[in-house]
Design an enzyme around this catalytic site. Structure first.
Site, PDB file in Angstrom:
ATOM      1  N   SER A 209       0.828  -1.214   0.000  1.00  0.00           N
ATOM      2  CA  SER A 209       0.000   0.000   0.000  1.00  0.00           C
ATOM      3  C   SER A 209       0.861   1.263   0.000  1.00  0.00           C
ATOM      4  O   SER A 209       0.509   2.266  -0.631  1.00  0.00           O
ATOM      5  CB  SER A 209      -0.963   0.008   1.194  1.00  0.00           C
ATOM      6  OG  SER A 209      -0.274   0.161   2.418  1.00  0.00           O
ATOM      7  N   ASN A 210       1.998   1.235   0.678  1.00  0.00           N
ATOM      8  CA  ASN A 210       2.870   2.412   0.672  1.00  0.00           C
ATOM      9  C   ASN A 210       3.611   2.553  -0.648  1.00  0.00           C
ATOM     10  O   ASN A 210       3.853   3.666  -1.108  1.00  0.00           O
ATOM     11  CB  ASN A 210       3.839   2.360   1.853  1.00  0.00           C
ATOM     12  CG  ASN A 210       3.180   2.792   3.139  1.00  0.00           C
ATOM     13  OD1 ASN A 210       2.797   3.941   3.297  1.00  0.00           O
ATOM     14  ND2 ASN A 210       3.022   1.850   4.061  1.00  0.00           N
TER      15      ASN A 210
ATOM     16  N   LYS B 167      21.147 -14.966   1.521  1.00  0.00           N
ATOM     17  CA  LYS B 167      20.989 -13.518   1.660  1.00  0.00           C
ATOM     18  C   LYS B 167      22.162 -12.745   1.065  1.00  0.00           C
ATOM     19  O   LYS B 167      21.961 -11.716   0.407  1.00  0.00           O
ATOM     20  CB  LYS B 167      20.822 -13.165   3.133  1.00  0.00           C
ATOM     21  CG  LYS B 167      20.657 -11.670   3.391  1.00  0.00           C
ATOM     22  CD  LYS B 167      20.456 -11.383   4.866  1.00  0.00           C
ATOM     23  CE  LYS B 167      20.328  -9.893   5.115  1.00  0.00           C
ATOM     24  NZ  LYS B 167      20.110  -9.596   6.558  1.00  0.00           N
TER      25      LYS B 167
ATOM     26  N   MET C 131      10.223  -6.837   5.093  1.00  0.00           N
ATOM     27  CA  MET C 131      10.219  -7.550   6.360  1.00  0.00           C
ATOM     28  C   MET C 131      11.523  -8.280   6.684  1.00  0.00           C
ATOM     29  O   MET C 131      11.558  -9.126   7.566  1.00  0.00           O
ATOM     30  CB  MET C 131       9.052  -8.548   6.378  1.00  0.00           C
ATOM     31  CG  MET C 131       7.709  -7.930   6.081  1.00  0.00           C
ATOM     32  SD  MET C 131       7.348  -6.466   7.105  1.00  0.00           S
ATOM     33  CE  MET C 131       7.166  -7.226   8.706  1.00  0.00           C
ATOM     34  N   LYS C 132      12.609  -7.953   5.997  1.00  0.00           N
ATOM     35  CA  LYS C 132      13.899  -8.569   6.296  1.00  0.00           C
ATOM     36  C   LYS C 132      14.889  -7.496   6.758  1.00  0.00           C
ATOM     37  O   LYS C 132      14.806  -6.338   6.367  1.00  0.00           O
ATOM     38  CB  LYS C 132      14.466  -9.245   5.042  1.00  0.00           C
ATOM     39  CG  LYS C 132      13.686 -10.473   4.562  1.00  0.00           C
ATOM     40  CD  LYS C 132      14.006 -11.685   5.406  1.00  0.00           C
ATOM     41  CE  LYS C 132      13.586 -12.987   4.725  1.00  0.00           C
ATOM     42  NZ  LYS C 132      12.205 -13.064   4.298  1.00  0.00           N
ATOM     43  N   LEU C 133      15.840  -7.910   7.585  1.00  0.00           N
ATOM     44  CA  LEU C 133      16.914  -7.002   7.964  1.00  0.00           C
ATOM     45  C   LEU C 133      17.835  -6.775   6.768  1.00  0.00           C
ATOM     46  O   LEU C 133      18.151  -7.707   6.032  1.00  0.00           O
ATOM     47  CB  LEU C 133      17.718  -7.590   9.127  1.00  0.00           C
ATOM     48  CG  LEU C 133      17.037  -7.589  10.499  1.00  0.00           C
ATOM     49  CD1 LEU C 133      17.890  -8.359  11.500  1.00  0.00           C
ATOM     50  CD2 LEU C 133      16.799  -6.165  10.986  1.00  0.00           C
ATOM     51  N   ILE C 134      18.269  -5.547   6.604  1.00  0.00           N
ATOM     52  CA  ILE C 134      19.194  -5.206   5.525  1.00  0.00           C
ATOM     53  C   ILE C 134      20.626  -5.502   5.976  1.00  0.00           C
ATOM     54  O   ILE C 134      21.024  -5.154   7.090  1.00  0.00           O
ATOM     55  CB  ILE C 134      19.058  -3.719   5.146  1.00  0.00           C
ATOM     56  CG1 ILE C 134      17.653  -3.438   4.603  1.00  0.00           C
ATOM     57  CG2 ILE C 134      20.113  -3.311   4.126  1.00  0.00           C
ATOM     58  CD1 ILE C 134      17.355  -4.097   3.285  1.00  0.00           C
TER      59      ILE C 134
ATOM     60  N   HIS D  52       8.535   2.827   9.696  1.00  0.00           N
ATOM     61  CA  HIS D  52       8.224   1.905  10.803  1.00  0.00           C
ATOM     62  C   HIS D  52       6.970   2.367  11.535  1.00  0.00           C
ATOM     63  O   HIS D  52       6.830   3.558  11.850  1.00  0.00           O
ATOM     64  CB  HIS D  52       9.392   1.834  11.779  1.00  0.00           C
ATOM     65  CG  HIS D  52       9.175   0.819  12.863  1.00  0.00           C
ATOM     66  ND1 HIS D  52       9.289  -0.538  12.643  1.00  0.00           N
ATOM     67  CD2 HIS D  52       8.811   0.966  14.161  1.00  0.00           C
ATOM     68  CE1 HIS D  52       9.038  -1.186  13.756  1.00  0.00           C
ATOM     69  NE2 HIS D  52       8.729  -0.295  14.691  1.00  0.00           N
TER      70      HIS D  52
END
EC number: 2.1.2.2
Length: 201
Positions: free
Chosen positions: A15-16, A68, A93-96, A112
């Site tokens: 949506s964003n 990753k 939804m994953k850490l960079i 966030h």
């Protein structure tokens, strides 16, 4: 007019991401241009929308690309190929990892759904309700190596009422996100290349 090519990272319904695309088409992103979608969920709604409106996608799971580290290196190659100047994490939804953080230091932001530093990580709205606080909010911050801990650019407060269910608060949070994110993106792009000479307050 000079412009900043933007890549959006998303893992969900998008949506964003959709709001940013619509904002650009309405002239609300200034010199920002949504040029690429990156996703680790090839079947998610964000990818479907990008495909529908003709925005290029890099959409692969980590498993498809042998983990990753390899995924991030291929993403970085794609960002450089598309001359991406700015990265927006919007429901990613994953850490960079360090590969992307170092390449896009101070050029990567995250959206966030809380008033950071409160309620970091997943399910921030549920965390706020469990804590019985009277307000939460939305934060846009730079991404660094720590979870939801980079320098804050802007925040918007969102009230929580005693009768609220999770869905009620989420609806308010989403409305705040859709207002805040395009504004911050526009301001960052304008400050970066001086196309209107106006920076982030």
């Amino acid at each position: 007019m000079k412009r900043v090519n933007i890549a959006v990272f998303a893992s969900g319904q998008g949506s964003n991401f959709r709001r940013l695309v619509e904002a650009e088409r309405a002239g609300e992103l200034g010199c920002g241009h949504i040029a690429l979608l990156i996703s680790d969920k090839p079947t998610c709604g964000a990818v479907a929308y990008a495909t529908h409106v003709g925005i290029p996608c890099f959409a692969h799971t980590h498993q498809e690309l042998q983990g990753k580290a390899q995924w991030e290196q291929m993403v970085l190659n794609k960002l450089q190929q598309e001359q991406i100047g700015f990265v927006v994490l919007a429901g990613y939804m994953k850490l960079i990892g360090i590969t992307l953080i170092e390449a896009y230091e101070q050029r990567m932001i995250n959206l966030h759904p809380s008033l950071l530093p409160a309620f970091k990580g997943l399910n921030a709205v549920e965390q706020a309700l469990a804590a019985k606080v009277s307000e939460t909010g939305v934060t846009v911050h730079y991404v660094d190596a720590q979870l939801d801990a980079g320098p804050i650019l802007e925040q918007v407060r969102v009230p929580i009422f005693e009768t609220d269910a999770v869905e009620d608060v989420l609806a308010r949070v989403h409305r705040a996100e859709h207002e805040l994110l395009p504004r911050v993106v526009k301001q960052w792009c304008e400050r970066e290349i001086g196309c209107h000479g106006k920076g982030i307050n």
